[in-house]
Enzyme design. Sequence first.
Site, PDB file in Angstrom:
ATOM      1  N   SER A 178       0.892  -1.244   0.109  1.00 50.02           N
ATOM      2  CA  SER A 178       0.017   0.136   0.070  1.00 50.02           C
ATOM      3  C   SER A 178       0.832   1.324   0.121  1.00 50.02           C
ATOM      4  CB  SER A 178      -0.955   0.021   1.132  1.00 50.02           C
ATOM      5  OG  SER A 178      -0.234  -0.093   2.497  1.00 50.02           O
ATOM      6  N   THR A 208      -2.230   4.127   4.206  1.00 53.92           N
ATOM      7  CA  THR A 208      -1.006   4.955   3.984  1.00 53.92           C
ATOM      8  C   THR A 208      -0.155   5.423   5.266  1.00 53.92           C
ATOM      9  OG1 THR A 208      -2.688   6.120   2.959  1.00 53.92           O
ATOM     10  CG2 THR A 208      -0.832   7.593   3.677  1.00 53.92           C
ATOM     11  N   THR A 246       1.764   6.867  -0.268  1.00 51.56           N
ATOM     12  CA  THR A 246       0.801   5.636  -0.470  1.00 51.56           C
ATOM     13  C   THR A 246       0.937   5.525  -1.878  1.00 51.56           C
ATOM     14  OG1 THR A 246      -1.322   5.125   0.057  1.00 51.56           O
ATOM     15  CG2 THR A 246      -1.098   7.309  -0.821  1.00 51.56           C
ATOM     16  N   ARG A 282      -6.284   8.485 -10.460  1.00 50.76           N
ATOM     17  CA  ARG A 282      -7.017   8.765  -9.363  1.00 50.76           C
ATOM     18  C   ARG A 282      -5.871   9.310  -8.202  1.00 50.76           C
ATOM     19  NH1 ARG A 282      -6.618   6.880  -3.638  1.00 50.76           N
ATOM     20  NH2 ARG A 282      -8.729   7.408  -2.540  1.00 50.76           N
ATOM     21  N   VAL A 283      -6.410  10.047  -7.724  1.00 47.38           N
ATOM     22  CA  VAL A 283      -5.234  10.591  -6.352  1.00 47.38           C
ATOM     23  C   VAL A 283      -6.117  10.738  -5.151  1.00 47.38           C
ATOM     24  CG1 VAL A 283      -4.007  12.627  -5.430  1.00 47.38           C
ATOM     25  CG2 VAL A 283      -3.719  11.958  -7.887  1.00 47.38           C
ATOM     26  N   GLY A 284      -5.873  10.324  -4.159  1.00 48.84           N
ATOM     27  CA  GLY A 284      -6.547  10.358  -2.733  1.00 48.84           C
ATOM     28  C   GLY A 284      -5.999  11.417  -2.024  1.00 48.84           C
ATOM     29  N   ASP A 285      -6.387  11.651  -0.894  1.00 44.98           N
ATOM     30  CA  ASP A 285      -6.052  12.500   0.116  1.00 44.98           C
ATOM     31  C   ASP A 285      -4.679  12.644   0.509  1.00 44.98           C
ATOM     32  OD1 ASP A 285      -6.225  10.002   1.321  1.00 44.98           O
ATOM     33  OD2 ASP A 285      -6.487  10.961   3.365  1.00 44.98           O
ATOM     34  N   THR A 334      -5.584   8.522   7.285  1.00 42.69           N
ATOM     35  CA  THR A 334      -5.689   7.262   6.474  1.00 42.69           C
ATOM     36  C   THR A 334      -6.995   6.909   6.316  1.00 42.69           C
ATOM     37  OG1 THR A 334      -4.709   5.069   6.290  1.00 42.69           O
ATOM     38  CG2 THR A 334      -5.227   5.756   8.637  1.00 42.69           C
ATOM     39  N   GLY A 335      -7.131   6.069   5.266  1.00 44.28           N
ATOM     40  CA  GLY A 335      -8.703   5.631   4.770  1.00 44.28           C
ATOM     41  C   GLY A 335      -9.291   6.083   3.497  1.00 44.28           C
ATOM     42  N   GLY A 338      -9.935   8.175   0.922  1.00 46.37           N
ATOM     43  CA  GLY A 338      -9.291   9.452   0.643  1.00 46.37           C
ATOM     44  C   GLY A 338     -10.471  10.576   0.167  1.00 46.37           C
TER      45      GLY A 338
HETATM   46  N1  ASP Z   1      -5.879   7.669   2.104  1.00 46.41           N
HETATM   47  C1  ASP Z   1      -5.323   6.867   1.138  1.00 46.41           C
HETATM   48  C2  ASP Z   1      -5.993   7.060  -0.431  1.00 46.41           C
HETATM   49  O1  ASP Z   1      -7.045   7.362   0.017  1.00 46.41           O
HETATM   50  C3  ASP Z   1      -5.500   5.296   1.156  1.00 46.41           C
HETATM   51  C4  ASP Z   1      -5.367   4.903   2.533  1.00 46.41           C
HETATM   52  O2  ASP Z   1      -4.999   5.455   3.481  1.00 46.41           O
HETATM   53  O3  ASP Z   1      -5.763   3.674   3.095  1.00 46.41           O
HETATM   54  O4  ASP Z   1      -5.383   6.971  -1.225  1.00 46.41           O
END
Ligand code: ASP
Length: 344
Positions: free
Chosen positions: A84, A204, A222, A232-235, A255-256, A258
């Site tokens: 990850s 992350t 991450t 795709r880009v997350g947080d 984390t989680g 995004g």
């Molecule tokens: N926050 C990250 C994302 O959305 C993934 C993660 O932390 O599990 O890319």
Amino acid sequence: MFNRRKFLQSSLLSSAGLVFTKKNLANNHPSNKIITNDPIVISTWSFGKAANDEAWKTLGTGGRALDAVEAGAKIPEADMNNHSVGRAGYPDRDGHVTLDACIMDENGGCGSVMCLEHIAHPISVARLVMEKTPHVVLVGDGALQFALANGFKKEELLTPESEKAWKEWLKESNYKPVINIEEKSYGNKTTASNIPVGPNNHDTIGIIAMDTKGNLSGACTTSGMAFKMRGRVGDSPIVGAGLFVDNEIGAATSTGLGEEVIRIVGSHLVVEYMRQGLSPEDACKKTVERIIKRNPQKRDDLQVGFLALNKKGEFGAFAIQKGFVYSVKNNNEEKIYSSPSWFD
Ligand code: ASP
């Protein structure tokens, strides 16, 4: 609708389950563990333990928090068993490993790379964006060109194991990112330096530290959600969403899922709540509450955890669901804590 009674119940429950030390019993916020005027590093998940150990080599010898968080973040980035973050991260649904990272220092400096391919340590590229360019964010091919021009090596990041997992996923190609709610591999609370990292779909590393000068820095890196849409880009690489550092107040990371964190600019919000006087844990909880307002029902596909550190060295976390853990290291302790959560 937001349920105030539930909020109060959950506050009481989360405070009740905490470990008290002599120091934090003296605190007005018993839910916070205080270690003042000492260097400290905290990071998401149990794999943060190894990152903290690396960061400590800098922090414990009087080094700068920025150097510590970068060094720490590079550990999971290089870990072949971690799917990850960094090398060996699971690819997007077209088979490309694309990495996201950002970093912030004690002066409000920040740098970020998004959708970076072929470079094993995106956190170091993010740092160079901060230090060597007039910009904050570089994406995709531009970020790659910048990295190559600065001596980074172009590598194939898709490992045979990640490729196998992707090909397995391709059989159904069901695009429904599966959230990792709980760290299933979590087991050894205090001693392990090699805590096994489970077969998580994504996670992350967010790592924040305070050095002996009392300066704060943070890093977040991450590979994002496994089998995500291309581009795709997350947080995580978004300053203010996945990470925020304000050297006067504190720092936070997430984390989680995004998308939910971006919608509320989560880590910035945590820091702003700390500015208003909330403890790190309460600031994280208030921020989770914002997500809960939009998503009042417990969902199998929604987990977000926030982690925060304030200028006094107090730290805390809060998650939507049970199962978020975080790693802490300072002069007094080396520990993995379970975060309190909104839902059980
Ligand atoms: N926050 C990250 C994302 O959305 C993934 C993660 O932390 O599990 O890319």
